[in-house]
Motif scaffolding. Sequence first.
Motif, PDB file in Angstrom:
ATOM      1  N   PRO A 142      43.860  38.225  51.667  1.00 47.85           N
ATOM      2  CA  PRO A 142      44.888  39.186  52.088  1.00 47.85           C
ATOM      3  C   PRO A 142      46.310  38.680  51.846  1.00 47.85           C
ATOM      4  O   PRO A 142      46.586  37.484  51.963  1.00 47.85           O
ATOM      5  N   THR A 143      47.195  39.602  51.498  1.00 45.03           N
ATOM      6  CA  THR A 143      48.623  39.309  51.382  1.00 45.03           C
ATOM      7  C   THR A 143      49.331  40.119  52.461  1.00 45.03           C
ATOM      8  O   THR A 143      49.494  41.325  52.326  1.00 45.03           O
ATOM      9  N   PRO A 144      49.723  39.470  53.550  1.00 46.34           N
ATOM     10  CA  PRO A 144      50.237  40.176  54.722  1.00 46.34           C
ATOM     11  C   PRO A 144      51.458  41.065  54.460  1.00 46.34           C
ATOM     12  O   PRO A 144      51.556  42.153  55.003  1.00 46.34           O
ATOM     13  N   GLY A 145      52.382  40.654  53.628  1.00 47.88           N
ATOM     14  CA  GLY A 145      53.609  41.412  53.421  1.00 47.88           C
ATOM     15  C   GLY A 145      53.387  42.790  52.840  1.00 47.88           C
ATOM     16  O   GLY A 145      54.118  43.727  53.141  1.00 47.88           O
ATOM     17  N   THR A 146      52.358  42.929  52.000  1.00 49.01           N
ATOM     18  CA  THR A 146      52.128  44.218  51.327  1.00 49.01           C
ATOM     19  C   THR A 146      50.794  44.849  51.710  1.00 49.01           C
ATOM     20  O   THR A 146      50.442  45.893  51.177  1.00 49.01           O
ATOM     21  N   LYS A 147      50.052  44.226  52.594  1.00 56.83           N
ATOM     22  CA  LYS A 147      48.749  44.731  53.029  1.00 56.83           C
ATOM     23  C   LYS A 147      47.750  44.830  51.877  1.00 56.83           C
ATOM     24  O   LYS A 147      46.770  45.551  51.952  1.00 56.83           O
ATOM     25  N   GLY A 148      48.007  44.109  50.803  1.00 60.10           N
ATOM     26  CA  GLY A 148      47.098  44.076  49.661  1.00 60.10           C
ATOM     27  C   GLY A 148      46.236  42.824  49.723  1.00 60.10           C
ATOM     28  O   GLY A 148      46.061  42.225  50.791  1.00 60.10           O
ATOM     29  N   TYR A 149      45.693  42.416  48.578  1.00 55.92           N
ATOM     30  CA  TYR A 149      44.863  41.224  48.532  1.00 55.92           C
ATOM     31  C   TYR A 149      44.825  40.652  47.116  1.00 55.92           C
ATOM     32  O   TYR A 149      45.019  41.362  46.146  1.00 55.92           O
ATOM     33  N   LEU A 150      44.601  39.352  47.045  1.00 52.30           N
ATOM     34  CA  LEU A 150      44.414  38.676  45.767  1.00 52.30           C
ATOM     35  C   LEU A 150      42.920  38.648  45.478  1.00 52.30           C
ATOM     36  O   LEU A 150      42.104  38.591  46.395  1.00 52.30           O
ATOM     37  N   ASN A 151      42.541  38.667  44.180  1.00 54.91           N
ATOM     38  CA  ASN A 151      41.125  38.752  43.825  1.00 54.91           C
ATOM     39  C   ASN A 151      40.863  38.133  42.457  1.00 54.91           C
ATOM     40  O   ASN A 151      41.784  37.657  41.801  1.00 54.91           O
ATOM     41  N   LEU A 152      39.605  38.182  42.030  1.00 55.08           N
ATOM     42  CA  LEU A 152      39.182  37.571  40.768  1.00 55.08           C
ATOM     43  C   LEU A 152      38.905  38.598  39.662  1.00 55.08           C
ATOM     44  O   LEU A 152      38.367  38.251  38.617  1.00 55.08           O
ATOM     45  N   GLY A 153      39.261  39.845  39.872  1.00 53.54           N
ATOM     46  CA  GLY A 153      38.946  40.896  38.908  1.00 53.54           C
ATOM     47  C   GLY A 153      39.692  40.807  37.586  1.00 53.54           C
ATOM     48  O   GLY A 153      39.211  41.307  36.569  1.00 53.54           O
ATOM     49  N   GLY A 167      49.614  40.002  30.060  1.00 50.88           N
ATOM     50  CA  GLY A 167      48.964  41.026  30.878  1.00 50.88           C
ATOM     51  C   GLY A 167      49.038  40.688  32.355  1.00 50.88           C
ATOM     52  O   GLY A 167      49.307  41.557  33.193  1.00 50.88           O
ATOM     53  N   GLY A 168      48.821  39.420  32.697  1.00 53.68           N
ATOM     54  CA  GLY A 168      48.899  38.988  34.095  1.00 53.68           C
ATOM     55  C   GLY A 168      50.302  39.108  34.666  1.00 53.68           C
ATOM     56  O   GLY A 168      50.482  39.521  35.817  1.00 53.68           O
ATOM     57  N   VAL A 169      51.294  38.771  33.855  1.00 47.07           N
ATOM     58  CA  VAL A 169      52.686  38.911  34.293  1.00 47.07           C
ATOM     59  C   VAL A 169      53.016  40.392  34.505  1.00 47.07           C
ATOM     60  O   VAL A 169      53.663  40.765  35.486  1.00 47.07           O
ATOM     61  N   TRP A 170      52.555  41.253  33.573  1.00 44.67           N
ATOM     62  CA  TRP A 170      52.771  42.691  33.756  1.00 44.67           C
ATOM     63  C   TRP A 170      52.177  43.165  35.082  1.00 44.67           C
ATOM     64  O   TRP A 170      52.782  43.947  35.796  1.00 44.67           O
ATOM     65  N   MET A 171      50.972  42.689  35.412  1.00 43.80           N
ATOM     66  CA  MET A 171      50.316  43.119  36.641  1.00 43.80           C
ATOM     67  C   MET A 171      51.202  42.793  37.845  1.00 43.80           C
ATOM     68  O   MET A 171      51.413  43.639  38.719  1.00 43.80           O
ATOM     69  N   ALA A 172      51.755  41.588  37.885  1.00 41.65           N
ATOM     70  CA  ALA A 172      52.622  41.205  39.001  1.00 41.65           C
ATOM     71  C   ALA A 172      53.872  42.090  39.045  1.00 41.65           C
ATOM     72  O   ALA A 172      54.289  42.536  40.122  1.00 41.65           O
ATOM     73  N   ILE A 173      54.454  42.369  37.893  1.00 39.81           N
ATOM     74  CA  ILE A 173      55.651  43.220  37.831  1.00 39.81           C
ATOM     75  C   ILE A 173      55.300  44.660  38.221  1.00 39.81           C
ATOM     76  O   ILE A 173      56.053  45.311  38.958  1.00 39.81           O
ATOM     77  N   GLY A 174      54.167  45.154  37.729  1.00 39.42           N
ATOM     78  CA  GLY A 174      53.757  46.520  38.045  1.00 39.42           C
ATOM     79  C   GLY A 174      53.560  46.745  39.531  1.00 39.42           C
ATOM     80  O   GLY A 174      54.036  47.739  40.097  1.00 39.42           O
ATOM     81  N   TYR A 175      52.866  45.812  40.191  1.00 42.35           N
ATOM     82  CA  TYR A 175      52.693  45.940  41.629  1.00 42.35           C
ATOM     83  C   TYR A 175      54.025  45.782  42.358  1.00 42.35           C
ATOM     84  O   TYR A 175      54.296  46.465  43.350  1.00 42.35           O
ATOM     85  N   GLN A 208      47.247  34.938  40.508  1.00 40.42           N
ATOM     86  CA  GLN A 208      46.016  35.690  40.249  1.00 40.42           C
ATOM     87  C   GLN A 208      45.909  36.076  38.785  1.00 40.42           C
ATOM     88  O   GLN A 208      44.865  35.891  38.151  1.00 40.42           O
ATOM     89  N   GLY A 209      46.974  36.634  38.222  1.00 39.37           N
ATOM     90  CA  GLY A 209      46.955  37.072  36.829  1.00 39.37           C
ATOM     91  C   GLY A 209      46.798  35.919  35.855  1.00 39.37           C
ATOM     92  O   GLY A 209      46.023  36.000  34.899  1.00 39.37           O
ATOM     93  N   LEU A 210      47.530  34.831  36.094  1.00 39.39           N
ATOM     94  CA  LEU A 210      47.452  33.688  35.181  1.00 39.39           C
ATOM     95  C   LEU A 210      46.123  32.960  35.304  1.00 39.39           C
ATOM     96  O   LEU A 210      45.561  32.503  34.299  1.00 39.39           O
ATOM     97  N   PHE A 211      45.587  32.872  36.513  1.00 38.09           N
ATOM     98  CA  PHE A 211      44.256  32.297  36.700  1.00 38.09           C
ATOM     99  C   PHE A 211      43.218  33.129  35.955  1.00 38.09           C
ATOM    100  O   PHE A 211      42.360  32.588  35.246  1.00 38.09           O
TER     101      PHE A 211
END
Length: 168
Positions: free
Chosen positions: A32-43, A114-122, A145-148
């Motif tokens: 979980p990421t408390p500030g945004t109520k989202g979560y990090l994952n392996l997808g 692509g991973g950097v875009w994901m962080a910027i998009g969110y 998450q994206g770079l991993f």
Amino acid sequence: MIVVRNEKLRDLTRYAVLIALTTVMTMLIQIPTPGTKGYLNLGDMVVFLAAMILGKKGGFVVGGVGSALADLLSGYSYYAPITFVVKGLEGFFAGALLDTKLGQKTPIIPTAIGGVWMAIGYYIAEIFMYGGKAALASIPGNMVQGLFGAVVAVVLSVALKRTKVFNS
């Protein structure tokens, strides 16, 4: 009786398996990421593998559908439309860049982009949802998450190429 050519059936099967795998890997471990109520994952690693195997169209479909489905099944339905676009474009951008000479030679660059875009998009979406400070707080985790995912996908792609999965 409908006859499906072998190539179409193979591609349809790959799409289905990779969408399901994206959903499972997104739901398997959620930090979980408390500030945004989202979560990090392996997808993300599966999204990048889809881009490598199926190209930009496959990256978009697998990234968008698989990740949004995970949001729906995990109780994050309010994120599903954002996830569909952000993760779909993550796979699309990676797939498009993987088709270039640079992408063929150094696949970590397109997947990392692509991973950097994901962080910027969110980040962009979360500015409107939670405000600038909370959205900014989500960037480091999403970048990791994206770079991993990019690194793991490139390593796995090397192993899969040796098994001829990419060549069939």
